[in-house]
Design an enzyme around this catalytic site. Structure first.
Site: not given
Length: 325
Positions: A207, A167, A50-51, A113, A139, A144
């Site tokens: 992380i 994570k 994502t980052t 989504y 994750y 999100r």
């Protein structure tokens, strides 16, 4: 319960992807930044997560990031592909390509989504794990993805030989403790502000987004936790707090991290790809006010912080759009 060896590292950086002013990947900048965070204490790099702006990277860029990361790390840190898709077939394809490119592990996010049922979540992760021999991190980030990986699903996934870690960006420490008590899964703190609290209940590492800027203090924190030195670990937590606030509370972490790294002279441009944009004037002012409170952090000299609001303004459209296949 049998403990497992940690194949990922403990101080994992959720790496930003340095870009040029026109939004193309700055490959020289990638090499420099990967080397920088490893030199400063990271032993794991999560690329194109994502980052790293995975949603706007092409698959070719994601695979090249693995190759560049492996070359620069040269055995000093593990390279984890953090960009599998919310489309199961695409995720499987990318995992296979990443393994061929030399990735040391995979971090797969809850399908975002789509909002599948837990049966769909379970099948998605199982099929990704079946497609590779690499160790995999789940994750769990409902903020999100729109849905959590529920406890029952995590317990079922823990039986897969390639699913070794979580994570955790859910923030439910009671559930995390329960899973760690009942499985051999490794937990990684996925919320920068909760790194030390999660380490204190048995997490294997973190992380982190802020680790792009300050991997050294996180290294000190982890080493202190490993030897049972809560005083030193807590000191680092307190010193990191204003930097974490600057990075994680005003704009998306990718945006603020690039803004800060550029202001410290550690990347050439703070550019992000649309729909992300640089901080507006009032947001930049908030970040700068928080940075002014940072002191005593190894490797972070804020007296050299020279933010450039003009360089950060807006977002870029790359020449080639991110593709799902």
């Amino acid at each position: 319960m049998t403990s497992i060896e940690n194949p990922f590292g403990q101080v994992l950086v959720a790496l930003v992807t340095p870009m040029t002013i026109d939004g193309e990947v700055d490959w020289d900048g990638v090499e420099q930044h990967v080397d920088d965070v490893i030199t400063r204490g990271a032993d794991g790099i999560v690329i194109s997560g994502t980052t790293g702006e995975t949603s706007t990277l092409t698959d070719a860029e994601k695979i090249r990031l693995v190759e560049v990361g492996k070359s620069v790390a040269a055995g000093r840190a593990k390279i984890i592909q953090g960009g599998p898709s919310n489309e199961t077939a695409h995720a499987i394809q990318l995992v296979k390509q990443s393994e061929a490119a030399g990735a040391d592990g995979i971090m797969a996010v809850t399908p975002y989504y789509n909002k599948p049922t837990q049966a769909g979540v379970l099948t998605h992760f199982r099929m990704i794990a079946n497609a590779t021999d690499l160790p995999m991190i789940l994750y769990d980030i409902p903020g999100r993805s729109g849905i959590p990986i529920k406890y029952e699903t995590i317990m079922r996934l823990a039986k897969h030989p390639n699913v070794l870690a979580v994570k955790d960006a859910k923030g439910n420490f009671a559930e995390a403790s329960r899973v760690m008590n009942q499985t051999s899964l490794l937990y990684f703190a996925g919320d920068d502000a909760n790194a030390l609290p999660e380490l204190s209940i048995g997490a294997a590492g973190l992380i982190g987004v802020t680790a792009n800027i300050a991997p050294g203090p996180y290294r000190t924190m982890i080493d202190a936790v490993n030897r049972g030195d809560l005083t030193t670990a807590t000191e680092q937590h307190r010193l990191l707090e204003p930097l974490v606030r600057a990075t994680m509370t005003h704009v998306p972490g990718t945006v603020s991290t690039k803004y800060i790294l550029h202001g410290l002279g550690r990347i050439a441009s703070p550019r992000v790809r649309l729909p992300l944009v640089g901080p507006e004037e009032w947001e930049a002012a908030q970040i700068e006010d928080e940075i002014a409170l940072v002191h005593g952090l190894e490797g972070v000299d804020v007296t050299n912080f020279r933010p450039d609001r003009n360089a950060a303004a807006g977002g870029a459209l790359p020449k080639i759009a991110g593709t799902t296949r």
